[in-house]
Design a protein around this motif. Structure first.
Motif, PDB file in Angstrom:
ATOM      1  N   LEU A 300       0.863  -1.113   0.043  1.00 16.36           N
ATOM      2  CA  LEU A 300       0.065   0.010  -0.021  1.00 16.36           C
ATOM      3  C   LEU A 300       1.201   1.254   0.001  1.00 16.36           C
ATOM      4  N   LYS A 301       1.760   1.222   0.827  1.00 15.78           N
ATOM      5  CA  LYS A 301       2.943   2.366   0.938  1.00 15.78           C
ATOM      6  C   LYS A 301       3.547   2.541  -0.495  1.00 15.78           C
ATOM      7  N   THR A 302       4.040   1.496  -1.122  1.00 13.76           N
ATOM      8  CA  THR A 302       4.570   1.520  -2.063  1.00 13.76           C
ATOM      9  C   THR A 302       3.643   2.370  -3.395  1.00 13.76           C
ATOM     10  N   GLY A 307       2.071   7.594  -6.417  1.00 10.60           N
ATOM     11  CA  GLY A 307       0.896   8.074  -6.888  1.00 10.60           C
ATOM     12  C   GLY A 307      -0.227   7.322  -7.437  1.00 10.60           C
ATOM     13  N   LYS A 308      -0.316   5.914  -7.241  1.00  5.21           N
ATOM     14  CA  LYS A 308      -1.199   5.046  -7.811  1.00  5.21           C
ATOM     15  C   LYS A 308      -2.025   4.215  -6.700  1.00  5.21           C
ATOM     16  N   PRO A 309      -2.570   4.993  -5.541  1.00  4.28           N
ATOM     17  CA  PRO A 309      -3.319   3.996  -4.700  1.00  4.28           C
ATOM     18  C   PRO A 309      -4.218   3.157  -5.167  1.00  4.28           C
ATOM     19  N   PRO A 310      -4.256   1.859  -4.830  1.00  2.00           N
ATOM     20  CA  PRO A 310      -4.993   0.919  -5.406  1.00  2.00           C
ATOM     21  C   PRO A 310      -6.454   1.002  -5.299  1.00  2.00           C
ATOM     22  N   GLY A 327      -5.313  -3.977  10.877  1.00  2.00           N
ATOM     23  CA  GLY A 327      -6.276  -3.113  10.192  1.00  2.00           C
ATOM     24  C   GLY A 327      -6.266  -1.764  10.318  1.00  2.00           C
ATOM     25  N   LEU A 328      -5.892  -1.347  11.637  1.00  2.00           N
ATOM     26  CA  LEU A 328      -5.446   0.153  11.906  1.00  2.00           C
ATOM     27  C   LEU A 328      -4.361   0.819  11.140  1.00  2.00           C
ATOM     28  N   ALA A 329      -3.318  -0.262  11.042  1.00  2.00           N
ATOM     29  CA  ALA A 329      -1.936   0.397  10.288  1.00  2.00           C
ATOM     30  C   ALA A 329      -2.335   0.565   8.710  1.00  2.00           C
ATOM     31  N   LEU A 330      -3.386  -0.397   8.107  1.00 11.57           N
ATOM     32  CA  LEU A 330      -3.702  -0.281   6.703  1.00 11.57           C
ATOM     33  C   LEU A 330      -4.527   0.909   6.642  1.00 11.57           C
ATOM     34  N   ARG A 331      -5.529   1.352   7.500  1.00 12.84           N
ATOM     35  CA  ARG A 331      -6.365   2.373   7.325  1.00 12.84           C
ATOM     36  C   ARG A 331      -5.691   3.554   7.462  1.00 12.84           C
ATOM     37  N   GLN A 332      -4.690   3.569   8.369  1.00 17.96           N
ATOM     38  CA  GLN A 332      -3.626   4.728   8.712  1.00 17.96           C
ATOM     39  C   GLN A 332      -3.303   5.334   7.171  1.00 17.96           C
ATOM     40  N   TYR A 333      -2.703   4.331   6.283  1.00 27.43           N
ATOM     41  CA  TYR A 333      -2.205   4.854   5.046  1.00 27.43           C
ATOM     42  C   TYR A 333      -3.013   4.555   3.849  1.00 27.43           C
ATOM     43  N   ALA A 334      -4.382   4.398   3.974  1.00 27.08           N
ATOM     44  CA  ALA A 334      -5.254   4.221   2.847  1.00 27.08           C
ATOM     45  C   ALA A 334      -5.483   5.785   2.285  1.00 27.08           C
ATOM     46  N   GLN A 335      -5.365   5.762   1.010  1.00 30.25           N
ATOM     47  CA  GLN A 335      -5.644   7.182   0.330  1.00 30.25           C
ATOM     48  C   GLN A 335      -6.782   6.458  -0.796  1.00 30.25           C
ATOM     49  N   LEU A 336      -7.807   7.214  -1.008  1.00 28.18           N
ATOM     50  CA  LEU A 336      -8.790   7.177  -1.928  1.00 28.18           C
ATOM     51  C   LEU A 336      -8.236   6.987  -3.596  1.00 28.18           C
TER      52      LEU A 336
END
Length: 374
Positions: A300-302, A307-310, A327-336
């Motif tokens: 996700l970070k990569t 510039g291509k959040p999945p 799950g919280l860690a993934l949500r923290q870095y989630a970008q639309l």
């Protein structure tokens, strides 16, 4: 004799009864020198212990679908026939659209516990070099004349490690739970697909491709996916496909969905983890490079950095220190357009068990119905 069949369970039970009765019947009747009598009594006690352990193992294995075959249990079976380098896309330079259709023969499932409506086939992965069984359940609408021109979304079901391909349909009773909900319209109809994930003896593949070892990623995301599209009225776009897994299967579901937004729209991860090294038998966890690259958080970070959040929707559930923090860690870095829905499971819900995951089946499929379309 099948490891999971009724005959083996009944045989184990009969031997246990014999082992318990034997000392009462023969303890004082054993003749011979003291050493011989002592050895005979010791052997009877050992026989009773072994049969008791065997019965407990069979009960636990049947309830949790840990091992499917003797080869899985003893670590003697490999389902990998080739593991060539398939490159970063897992295709080895080939295009799915150019591959011939792979029409399969299906038969009733070999275990009545999964339900009478479940069918299975033995798939030879043309891209991955993996061979294994795949179980398929069709929703009640599939054979309804009103839906004859309709394609259906698909959910690939992944077990933990060790785990059987039929665990979702057997231990979690997914089909039995979803049948009435789909009939009533509470849950949208979808095809359930449960492929083999236990591919190498004594090893959790982590659903990765590792040249020379296994192409587990390509098996699940290319070969199984293509076979379902070739044989059923299944949608072929990413919006029609999702993954759902628990424990090690949860790690795989999140990893594969984030790594392949061109193949999957959503994933459900119950009681999983991000770092594959948390599974001590993980092939990915033992490889320093793969340990990083197969971590869903790293993926996700990569993607974000590029510039291509999945375009991926994740549903992550777990108790504290059992999937929730991941799950919280993934949500923290989630970008639309990436979205992460995190659900906390109470500590007293039942722990890291199939009983806990079974209870979540209706809820996660209601959520999947909001993410998938044919």
């Amino acid at each position: 004799m099948s490891l999971t069949g009724t005959p083996f369970f009944l045989t184990s039970l009969m031997l246990l009864i014999v082992a318990v009765v034997l000392p009462f019947a023969l303890w004082g009747r054993i003749a011979g020198p003291p050493l011989v009598r002592g050895l005979a009594r010791l052997l009877m006690l050992l026989f009773a212990q072994v049969t008791a352990i065997t019965v407990v193992f069979v009960l636990v294995n049947n309830a949790n679908s840990l091992y499917d075959t003797w080869g899985d249990l003893l670590g003697t079976d490999s389902h990998v026939e080739a593991a060539r380098d398939l490159g970063p896309d897992g295709m080895g330079g080939r295009q799915v659209a150019h591959e011939p259709k792979q029409i399969q023969r299906f038969r009733p499932a070999d275990d009545p516990k999964v339900g009478a409506d479940v069918r299975m086939t033995d798939l030879q992965g043309k891209i991955s070099g993996v061979r294994g069984e795949v179980y398929v359940w069709l929703p009640p609408q599939y054979n309804d004349p009103a839906y004859r021109n309709k394609k259906f979304p698909v959910v690939e079901l992944l077990p933990g490690y060790p785990g059987s391909a039929k665990s979702w349909l057997g231990s979690l009773h997914a089909a039995q739970q979803l049948m009435p909900l789909m009939q009533s319209g509470t849950v949208k109809p979808a095809i359930l697909v449960a492929p083999r994930t236990n591919l190498l003896p004594g090893v959790d593949t982590g659903c990765v491709n590792l040249p020379g070892k296994v192409n587990a990623d390509s098996w699940l995301t290319v070969d199984v996916r293509k076979m379902i599209i070739d044989n059923f009225r299944a949608g072929d776009k990413p919006d029609s496909w999702a993954l759902a897994g628990y424990s090690a299967g949860a790690h795989c579901a999140a990893k594969l969905a984030l790594a392949h937004p061109d193949r999957y729209r959503a994933a459900v991860a119950m009681s999983g983890y991000n770092d594959p090294a948390l599974e001590r038998d993980s092939l990915a966890g033992k490889d320093p490079k793969l340990r990083i690259e197969s971590n869903p958080l790293h993926i996700l970070k990569t993607a974000n950095a590029a510039g291509k959040p999945p375009r991926t929707a994740l549903y992550v559930s777990g108790a504290a220190r059992d999937g929730y923090q991941s799950g919280l860690a993934l949500r923290q870095y989630a970008q639309l357009p990436t979205t992460v829905n995190v659900q906390l499971i109470p500590a007293n819900a039942g722990g890291h068990t199939t009983a806990v995951w079974e209870q979540q089946v209706p809820q996660i499929f209601r959520w999947l119905g909001t993410q998938l379309r044919a």
